[in-house]
Scaffold this motif. Sequence first.
Motif, PDB file in Angstrom:
ATOM      1  N   ASP A 149       0.900  -1.255   0.117  1.00  0.00           N
ATOM      2  CA  ASP A 149       0.041  -0.103  -0.074  1.00  0.00           C
ATOM      3  C   ASP A 149       0.771   1.450  -0.071  1.00  0.00           C
ATOM      4  N   GLY A 150       2.144   1.003   0.376  1.00  0.00           N
ATOM      5  CA  GLY A 150       3.080   2.264   0.386  1.00  0.00           C
ATOM      6  C   GLY A 150       4.048   2.407  -0.755  1.00  0.00           C
ATOM      7  N   ALA A 151       3.908   1.329  -1.478  1.00  0.00           N
ATOM      8  CA  ALA A 151       4.689   1.482  -2.814  1.00  0.00           C
ATOM      9  C   ALA A 151       4.382   2.533  -3.885  1.00  0.00           C
ATOM     10  N   GLU A 152       5.481   2.912  -4.397  1.00  0.00           N
ATOM     11  CA  GLU A 152       5.300   3.797  -5.604  1.00  0.00           C
ATOM     12  C   GLU A 152       5.349   3.247  -6.822  1.00  0.00           C
ATOM     13  N   ALA A 153       5.783   2.348  -6.834  1.00  0.00           N
ATOM     14  CA  ALA A 153       5.787   1.438  -8.171  1.00  0.00           C
ATOM     15  C   ALA A 153       6.259  -0.150  -7.855  1.00  0.00           C
ATOM     16  N   PHE A 154       6.236  -0.997  -8.778  1.00  0.00           N
ATOM     17  CA  PHE A 154       6.476  -2.319  -8.719  1.00  0.00           C
ATOM     18  C   PHE A 154       7.310  -2.861 -10.034  1.00  0.00           C
ATOM     19  N   ILE A 155       8.160  -3.696  -9.773  1.00  0.00           N
ATOM     20  CA  ILE A 155       9.229  -4.349 -10.675  1.00  0.00           C
ATOM     21  C   ILE A 155       8.813  -5.660 -10.840  1.00  0.00           C
ATOM     22  N   LEU A 156       8.322  -5.779 -12.353  1.00  0.00           N
ATOM     23  CA  LEU A 156       7.660  -7.119 -12.701  1.00  0.00           C
ATOM     24  C   LEU A 156       8.599  -7.811 -13.663  1.00  0.00           C
ATOM     25  N   PRO A 157       9.319  -8.810 -13.155  1.00  0.00           N
ATOM     26  CA  PRO A 157      10.335  -9.520 -13.820  1.00  0.00           C
ATOM     27  C   PRO A 157       9.489 -10.440 -14.990  1.00  0.00           C
ATOM     28  N   GLN A 158       9.838 -10.577 -16.227  1.00  0.00           N
ATOM     29  CA  GLN A 158       9.192 -11.381 -16.992  1.00  0.00           C
ATOM     30  C   GLN A 158      10.347 -12.248 -17.751  1.00  0.00           C
ATOM     31  N   ARG A 159      10.040 -13.499 -17.929  1.00  0.00           N
ATOM     32  CA  ARG A 159      10.992 -14.279 -18.438  1.00  0.00           C
ATOM     33  C   ARG A 159      11.303 -13.948 -19.929  1.00  0.00           C
ATOM     34  N   ALA A 160      12.650 -14.145 -20.071  1.00  0.00           N
ATOM     35  CA  ALA A 160      13.199 -13.833 -21.184  1.00  0.00           C
ATOM     36  C   ALA A 160      14.200 -14.599 -21.758  1.00  0.00           C
ATOM     37  N   THR A 161      14.944 -14.674 -22.995  1.00  0.00           N
ATOM     38  CA  THR A 161      15.924 -15.448 -23.324  1.00  0.00           C
ATOM     39  C   THR A 161      17.165 -15.023 -22.278  1.00  0.00           C
ATOM     40  N   GLY A 162      17.697 -15.807 -21.759  1.00  0.00           N
ATOM     41  CA  GLY A 162      18.724 -15.805 -20.704  1.00  0.00           C
ATOM     42  C   GLY A 162      18.518 -15.160 -19.349  1.00  0.00           C
ATOM     43  N   GLY A 163      17.340 -14.601 -19.311  1.00  0.00           N
ATOM     44  CA  GLY A 163      16.989 -14.050 -17.785  1.00  0.00           C
ATOM     45  C   GLY A 163      15.649 -13.285 -17.794  1.00  0.00           C
ATOM     46  N   PHE A 164      15.769 -12.096 -17.505  1.00  0.00           N
ATOM     47  CA  PHE A 164      14.248 -11.711 -17.248  1.00  0.00           C
ATOM     48  C   PHE A 164      14.441 -10.371 -17.767  1.00  0.00           C
ATOM     49  N   ASP A 165      13.446  -9.871 -18.345  1.00  0.00           N
ATOM     50  CA  ASP A 165      13.263  -8.341 -18.715  1.00  0.00           C
ATOM     51  C   ASP A 165      12.115  -7.812 -17.299  1.00  0.00           C
ATOM     52  N   LEU A 166      12.869  -6.594 -17.031  1.00  0.00           N
ATOM     53  CA  LEU A 166      12.074  -5.825 -15.918  1.00  0.00           C
ATOM     54  C   LEU A 166      11.142  -4.594 -16.520  1.00  0.00           C
TER      55      LEU A 166
END
Length: 357
Positions: A149-166
């Motif tokens: 409730d106190g967050a300004e934003a969220f980081i969403l990792p999405q699976r990509a080749t070799g790791g994650f896109d943020l």
Amino acid sequence: MSAALDDPDLAEAIRMLRDSAAGIAPREGDRRRIRALRFQSPGFDPAIWRQMGELGWIGLRLPEEQGGAGLGMQAFCALAEELGAALAPEPLVAGALSARVLAAAGAVAPLGRLLAGEALILTAWQERANSLDAPGAADAPRLFLPMADGAEAFILPQRATGGFDLYLQPAQGASLVLEPTQDGGSYGTLRAGNGQHVGSVSAAVLEEALDEAVLATAATLLGVADQAFALTLDYLRTRQQFGKPIGSFQALQHRAAELKVQLALTRASVEAAAVLCDRLGAPAAARRGAIARAKARAADTALLVTRQAVQLHGGIGYTDEADIGLYLRRAMVLANQFGSAALHRRRFATAQPEAES
């Protein structure tokens, strides 16, 4: 932490961290601040969060060239222990996790706001309960976001080749459902939205950042249990029954002695894992196993100590007015954060053959 005494500079840094923590969240505080924040939005004090940023705590693990303090896990665990002992509700471990991820991705702008304490940014990595896996599905709800409730934003990792896109998802307009937790805070469930791409990280980076969050949570649990035990010893020394302190009764002495043993074993596990994390070239499997052992033991010990502490306080311990109950509530929430004791016992068992090979 005792293992840090081999390095005078690190020992002094840890001493200063503990002293600065006492200035913001003292172990021996009256806990009125904690009670005032319970079940209120956002559940923590943004002014204290900003102070944590100004003191360099959020970026404690980051190298100086990325805006951090360049200290290791021994220092971070010492700080987490102090904040656990004080029941500080500010989500430092979650913030530090996001700092590690944003720094690795080179996301300078959001990282700067986070490190300064100007904003809380949470990494929404978890898609199912009691797991440390980050599947990174694009459309999956993200679970168990502390103090969302106190967050300004969220980081969403999405699976990509070799790791994650943020992807950086602003909290404003996000589909967020809040659920209260036992200790007066909240967990958020986030429905994935349309965020801004801010970089990419490897799977190994996210795994290492999560492991560090696991160990810092174990240190926080150690602090909760240690202070609950201290409060209980003080009560046993002062509470009179039949004309003598109840701490003089042998049965209660035996119970207290067993709790002290469990605390000592937990401290040794947390310290050993922190030292291993700070050792260059330490095998990944050994590191993972040590962290899992520390979290499993810390979760079990914190629940054991806080439950016993409530019982040893007698009838008053079961009332909400008794501070000892605040420690049990916090232990109940933290015990399963970043994986339960059962999960980490399985991780420890899996890591052992790899470490020995």
